[in-house]
Write a protein that holds these residues in place. Structure first.
Motif, PDB file in Angstrom:
ATOM      1  N   ARG A 268       0.602   6.142  -4.643  1.00 36.25           N
ATOM      2  CA  ARG A 268       0.314   6.401  -3.230  1.00 36.25           C
ATOM      3  C   ARG A 268       1.329   5.703  -2.335  1.00 36.25           C
ATOM      4  NH1 ARG A 268      -5.802   4.415  -3.390  1.00 36.25           N
ATOM      5  NH2 ARG A 268      -4.669   2.816  -4.511  1.00 36.25           N
ATOM      6  N   PRO A 269       1.587   6.263  -1.141  1.00 40.94           N
ATOM      7  CA  PRO A 269       2.499   5.600  -0.200  1.00 40.94           C
ATOM      8  C   PRO A 269       2.025   4.178   0.072  1.00 40.94           C
ATOM      9  CG  PRO A 269       1.990   7.810   0.568  1.00 40.94           C
ATOM     10  CD  PRO A 269       1.096   7.546  -0.615  1.00 40.94           C
ATOM     11  N   GLY A 270       2.964   3.235   0.053  1.00 42.10           N
ATOM     12  CA  GLY A 270       2.641   1.828   0.290  1.00 42.10           C
ATOM     13  C   GLY A 270       2.372   1.059  -0.988  1.00 42.10           C
ATOM     14  N   SER A 271       2.200   1.745  -2.114  1.00 43.03           N
ATOM     15  CA  SER A 271       1.973   1.043  -3.380  1.00 43.03           C
ATOM     16  C   SER A 271       3.282   0.474  -3.905  1.00 43.03           C
ATOM     17  CB  SER A 271       1.402   2.011  -4.428  1.00 43.03           C
ATOM     18  OG  SER A 271       0.172   2.512  -4.018  1.00 43.03           O
ATOM     19  N   TRP A 272       3.168  -0.610  -4.638  1.00 35.29           N
ATOM     20  CA  TRP A 272       4.337  -1.230  -5.253  1.00 35.29           C
ATOM     21  C   TRP A 272       4.368  -0.823  -6.709  1.00 35.29           C
ATOM     22  CZ3 TRP A 272       8.057  -4.208  -2.898  1.00 35.29           C
ATOM     23  CH2 TRP A 272       7.821  -4.527  -1.571  1.00 35.29           C
ATOM     24  N   VAL A 273       5.482  -0.230  -7.136  1.00 40.00           N
ATOM     25  CA  VAL A 273       5.648   0.197  -8.524  1.00 40.00           C
ATOM     26  C   VAL A 273       6.945  -0.419  -9.046  1.00 40.00           C
ATOM     27  CG1 VAL A 273       5.956   2.168 -10.069  1.00 40.00           C
ATOM     28  CG2 VAL A 273       4.461   2.372  -8.076  1.00 40.00           C
ATOM     29  N   LYS A 274       6.883  -1.002 -10.217  1.00 38.26           N
ATOM     30  CA  LYS A 274       8.075  -1.583 -10.815  1.00 38.26           C
ATOM     31  C   LYS A 274       8.271  -0.931 -12.179  1.00 38.26           C
ATOM     32  CE  LYS A 274      10.164  -5.916 -12.318  1.00 38.26           C
ATOM     33  NZ  LYS A 274       9.973  -7.378 -12.439  1.00 38.26           N
TER      34      LYS A 274
END
Length: 137
Positions: free
Chosen positions: A128-134
């Motif tokens: 989702r927009p605003g989520s942090w994914v690494k």
């Protein structure tokens, strides 16, 4: 700046051709450049085409006899998630067979067989927009 050495690809292809220009199994090695403008590698390329890639690739696919399996340049992919992978409709959250532990994919065989998804741990990817994914690899 990103850590990639993009110039090493055309340099290596050109050097292979210059060191061994003879046919190998009926095929020549070398660097092929398709570009409208001159490049620093034009002189060491084995084939140089002054054109747009969008023009050349469909012609190449036709010449190779694979045009019917190649999507046209204006093709727009429509995403369709795998059955059972959506957490909530429209949420951009997906269940993927992925372990957060580093190493070989759990459930895959050493001989390269398909993973047993029943034994593979699942992870929820929140896109989702605003989520942090690494993502690392």
């Amino acid at each position: 700046m990103s850590g990639f050495n993009c110039d090493s690809v055309p340099e290596a292809a050109a050097q292979k051709f210059l060191q061994q220009p003879d046919a190998v199994n009926g095929m020549h090695k070398g660097l092929v450049i398709v570009n409208l403008q001159r490049t620093p590698y034009d002189e060491v390329s084995s084939l140089r085409i002054y054109a747009k890639v969008d023009t050349v690739m469909p012609l190449l696919a036709e010449a190779l006899g694979i045009a019917d399996t190649v999507r046209p340049m204006d093709h727009a992919h429509v995403f369709s998630p795998a059955e059972g992978s959506v957490v909530e409709a429209g949420s951009d959250m997906f269940i993927v067979p992925f372990s957060s532990e580093a190493g070989e994919h759990q459930g895959s065989s050493a001989s390269g067989g398909k993973a047993d998804t029943a034994q593979t741990p699942n992870t929820v990817w929140d896109l989702r927009p605003g989520s942090w994914v690494k993502l690392t690899g």
